[in-house]
Design a protein around this motif. Structure first.
Motif, PDB file in Angstrom:
ATOM      1  N   SER A 172      -4.752   3.384  -5.361  1.00  0.00           N
ATOM      2  CA  SER A 172      -4.451   4.215  -4.203  1.00  0.00           C
ATOM      3  C   SER A 172      -4.711   5.669  -4.545  1.00  0.00           C
ATOM      4  CB  SER A 172      -2.991   4.044  -3.767  1.00  0.00           C
ATOM      5  OG  SER A 172      -2.730   2.703  -3.384  1.00  0.00           O
ATOM      6  N   TRP A 173      -5.343   6.379  -3.619  1.00  0.00           N
ATOM      7  CA  TRP A 173      -5.753   7.761  -3.855  1.00  0.00           C
ATOM      8  C   TRP A 173      -5.399   8.642  -2.673  1.00  0.00           C
ATOM      9  CZ3 TRP A 173      -8.296   9.135  -8.433  1.00  0.00           C
ATOM     10  CH2 TRP A 173      -8.674   8.049  -9.241  1.00  0.00           C
ATOM     11  N   GLY A 174      -5.017   9.871  -2.975  1.00  0.00           N
ATOM     12  CA  GLY A 174      -4.842  10.857  -1.933  1.00  0.00           C
ATOM     13  C   GLY A 174      -6.167  11.460  -1.537  1.00  0.00           C
ATOM     14  N   PRO A 175      -6.176  12.271  -0.488  1.00  0.00           N
ATOM     15  CA  PRO A 175      -7.427  12.887  -0.014  1.00  0.00           C
ATOM     16  C   PRO A 175      -7.925  14.033  -0.887  1.00  0.00           C
ATOM     17  CG  PRO A 175      -5.593  13.671   1.295  1.00  0.00           C
ATOM     18  CD  PRO A 175      -5.039  12.613   0.375  1.00  0.00           C
ATOM     19  N   GLY A 176      -7.095  14.549  -1.763  1.00  0.00           N
ATOM     20  CA  GLY A 176      -7.499  15.600  -2.670  1.00  0.00           C
ATOM     21  C   GLY A 176      -7.102  16.981  -2.185  1.00  0.00           C
ATOM     22  N   THR A 177      -7.001  17.894  -3.137  1.00  0.00           N
ATOM     23  CA  THR A 177      -6.741  19.295  -2.840  1.00  0.00           C
ATOM     24  C   THR A 177      -7.642  20.151  -3.723  1.00  0.00           C
ATOM     25  OG1 THR A 177      -5.012  20.992  -2.629  1.00  0.00           O
ATOM     26  CG2 THR A 177      -4.826  19.488  -4.499  1.00  0.00           C
ATOM     27  N   GLN A 178      -8.227  21.178  -3.141  1.00  0.00           N
ATOM     28  CA  GLN A 178      -9.197  22.008  -3.844  1.00  0.00           C
ATOM     29  C   GLN A 178      -8.498  23.031  -4.725  1.00  0.00           C
ATOM     30  OE1 GLN A 178     -12.785  22.006  -3.734  1.00  0.00           O
ATOM     31  NE2 GLN A 178     -12.473  23.403  -5.477  1.00  0.00           N
ATOM     32  N   VAL A 179      -8.941  23.104  -5.967  1.00  0.00           N
ATOM     33  CA  VAL A 179      -8.516  24.143  -6.893  1.00  0.00           C
ATOM     34  C   VAL A 179      -9.746  24.928  -7.311  1.00  0.00           C
ATOM     35  CG1 VAL A 179      -7.553  24.658  -9.172  1.00  0.00           C
ATOM     36  CG2 VAL A 179      -6.520  22.877  -7.732  1.00  0.00           C
TER      37      VAL A 179
ATOM     38  N   GLN B 251       0.820  -1.176   0.000  1.00  0.00           N
ATOM     39  CA  GLN B 251       0.000   0.000   0.000  1.00  0.00           C
ATOM     40  C   GLN B 251       0.874   1.253   0.000  1.00  0.00           C
ATOM     41  OE1 GLN B 251       0.275  -2.161   2.457  1.00  0.00           O
ATOM     42  NE2 GLN B 251       0.358  -1.162   4.459  1.00  0.00           N
ATOM     43  N   VAL B 252       0.254   2.361  -0.359  1.00  0.00           N
ATOM     44  CA  VAL B 252       0.958   3.626  -0.444  1.00  0.00           C
ATOM     45  C   VAL B 252       0.060   4.731   0.121  1.00  0.00           C
ATOM     46  CG1 VAL B 252       0.122   4.128  -2.778  1.00  0.00           C
ATOM     47  CG2 VAL B 252       2.260   5.162  -1.965  1.00  0.00           C
ATOM     48  N   GLN B 253       0.680   5.712   0.726  1.00  0.00           N
ATOM     49  CA  GLN B 253      -0.028   6.894   1.179  1.00  0.00           C
ATOM     50  C   GLN B 253       0.330   8.064   0.275  1.00  0.00           C
ATOM     51  OE1 GLN B 253       1.182   7.208   5.312  1.00  0.00           O
ATOM     52  NE2 GLN B 253      -0.636   6.098   5.994  1.00  0.00           N
ATOM     53  N   LEU B 254      -0.680   8.788  -0.159  1.00  0.00           N
ATOM     54  CA  LEU B 254      -0.503   9.912  -1.061  1.00  0.00           C
ATOM     55  C   LEU B 254      -1.096  11.163  -0.441  1.00  0.00           C
ATOM     56  CD1 LEU B 254      -1.684   8.135  -4.342  1.00  0.00           C
ATOM     57  CD2 LEU B 254       0.667   8.395  -3.541  1.00  0.00           C
ATOM     58  N   VAL B 255      -0.377  12.261  -0.532  1.00  0.00           N
ATOM     59  CA  VAL B 255      -0.839  13.533   0.008  1.00  0.00           C
ATOM     60  C   VAL B 255      -0.604  14.623  -1.019  1.00  0.00           C
ATOM     61  CG1 VAL B 255      -0.663  15.223   1.855  1.00  0.00           C
ATOM     62  CG2 VAL B 255      -0.348  12.799   2.364  1.00  0.00           C
ATOM     63  N   GLU B 256      -1.691  15.289  -1.431  1.00  0.00           N
ATOM     64  CA  GLU B 256      -1.601  16.380  -2.389  1.00  0.00           C
ATOM     65  C   GLU B 256      -1.402  17.708  -1.670  1.00  0.00           C
ATOM     66  OE1 GLU B 256      -4.860  13.462  -3.848  1.00  0.00           O
ATOM     67  OE2 GLU B 256      -4.326  14.474  -1.974  1.00  0.00           O
ATOM     68  N   SER B 257      -0.803  18.640  -2.378  1.00  0.00           N
ATOM     69  CA  SER B 257      -0.659  19.997  -1.880  1.00  0.00           C
ATOM     70  C   SER B 257      -0.577  20.950  -3.064  1.00  0.00           C
ATOM     71  CB  SER B 257       0.580  20.140  -0.992  1.00  0.00           C
ATOM     72  OG  SER B 257       1.765  19.863  -1.713  1.00  0.00           O
ATOM     73  N   GLY B 258      -0.749  22.228  -2.796  1.00  0.00           N
ATOM     74  CA  GLY B 258      -0.594  23.244  -3.821  1.00  0.00           C
ATOM     75  C   GLY B 258      -1.878  23.823  -4.361  1.00  0.00           C
ATOM     76  N   GLY B 259      -3.013  23.306  -3.928  1.00  0.00           N
ATOM     77  CA  GLY B 259      -4.273  23.856  -4.384  1.00  0.00           C
ATOM     78  C   GLY B 259      -4.531  25.228  -3.797  1.00  0.00           C
ATOM     79  N   GLY B 260      -5.534  25.892  -4.349  1.00  0.00           N
ATOM     80  CA  GLY B 260      -5.876  27.213  -3.867  1.00  0.00           C
ATOM     81  C   GLY B 260      -6.808  27.932  -4.804  1.00  0.00           C
TER      82      GLY B 260
ATOM     83  N   TYR C 284      -7.146  14.986  -7.316  1.00  0.00           N
ATOM     84  CA  TYR C 284      -6.667  13.819  -6.603  1.00  0.00           C
ATOM     85  C   TYR C 284      -5.433  13.229  -7.269  1.00  0.00           C
ATOM     86  CZ  TYR C 284     -11.310  13.829  -4.472  1.00  0.00           C
ATOM     87  OH  TYR C 284     -12.464  14.176  -3.802  1.00  0.00           O
ATOM     88  N   CYS C 285      -4.460  12.912  -6.474  1.00  0.00           N
ATOM     89  CA  CYS C 285      -3.311  12.143  -6.909  1.00  0.00           C
ATOM     90  C   CYS C 285      -3.623  10.662  -6.741  1.00  0.00           C
ATOM     91  CB  CYS C 285      -2.091  12.543  -6.079  1.00  0.00           C
ATOM     92  SG  CYS C 285      -0.592  11.602  -6.400  1.00  0.00           S
ATOM     93  N   ALA C 286      -3.172   9.833  -7.668  1.00  0.00           N
ATOM     94  CA  ALA C 286      -3.460   8.407  -7.608  1.00  0.00           C
ATOM     95  C   ALA C 286      -2.285   7.593  -8.128  1.00  0.00           C
ATOM     96  CB  ALA C 286      -4.712   8.078  -8.424  1.00  0.00           C
ATOM     97  N   GLN C 287      -2.163   6.379  -7.620  1.00  0.00           N
ATOM     98  CA  GLN C 287      -1.133   5.453  -8.057  1.00  0.00           C
ATOM     99  C   GLN C 287      -1.777   4.229  -8.682  1.00  0.00           C
ATOM    100  OE1 GLN C 287       1.449   2.840  -5.374  1.00  0.00           O
ATOM    101  NE2 GLN C 287       2.941   4.402  -5.965  1.00  0.00           N
ATOM    102  N   HIS C 288      -1.229   3.803  -9.799  1.00  0.00           N
ATOM    103  CA  HIS C 288      -1.737   2.625 -10.489  1.00  0.00           C
ATOM    104  C   HIS C 288      -1.613   1.390  -9.604  1.00  0.00           C
ATOM    105  CE1 HIS C 288      -2.380  -0.230 -13.801  1.00  0.00           C
ATOM    106  NE2 HIS C 288      -2.831   0.795 -14.490  1.00  0.00           N
ATOM    107  N   SER C 289      -2.509   0.438  -9.801  1.00  0.00           N
ATOM    108  CA  SER C 289      -2.545  -0.752  -8.959  1.00  0.00           C
ATOM    109  C   SER C 289      -1.415  -1.724  -9.235  1.00  0.00           C
ATOM    110  CB  SER C 289      -3.873  -1.491  -9.145  1.00  0.00           C
ATOM    111  OG  SER C 289      -4.971  -0.695  -8.737  1.00  0.00           O
TER     112      SER C 289
END
Length: 125
Positions: free
Chosen positions: A114-121, A1-10, A95-100
């Motif tokens: 695998s999916w990150g929690p998302g960042t709002q744009v 498994q992998v953990q993904l975290v997005e950033s940079g939205g705004g 959302y950032c995602a990783q292939h299975s």
């Protein structure tokens, strides 16, 4: 498994730019295709961009092609999405995602496990 975290939205004005980042941890990163998807309220999740494990191949959704650029830095376990000439219709949670599967390059949301929690744009007019 992998953990993904997005950033940079705004919040940006139409015509402006943003650069999204996604940091991965917990699983080998450099063997997997990575992708960006987005979802606006009341709409289905939409494919935005993907990049294969080495960065040698990229794909873009029709709505963003020519404006967005996906890239990755395997040494940093990170993937990026440079968004230029933003439009109000780009407003969504990204959302950032990783292939299975390792060493596979597909763009359907079901191919990404695998999916990150998302960042709002938000793009204002």
């Amino acid at each position: 498994q992998v953990q993904l975290v997005e950033s940079g939205g705004g919040l940006v004005q139409a015509g402006g730019s943003l650069r999204l980042s996604c940091a991965a941890s917990g699983r080998t990163f450099n063997n997997y295709t990575m992708g960006w998807f987005r979802q606006a309220p009341g709409k289905e999740r939409e494919f935005v961009a993907s990049i294969d494990w080495s960065g040698g191949s990229t794909r873009y959704g029709d709505s963003v092609k020519g404006r967005f650029t996906i890239s990755r830095d395997n040494a940093k376990n990170s993937v990026y999405l440079q968004m230029n000439r933003l439009k109000p219709e780009d407003t969504a949670v990204y959302y950032c995602a990783q292939h299975s599967f390792q060493y596979r390059f597909r763009q359907n949301p079901f191919d990404f496990g695998s999916w990150g929690p998302g960042t709002q744009v938000t793009v204002s007019s």
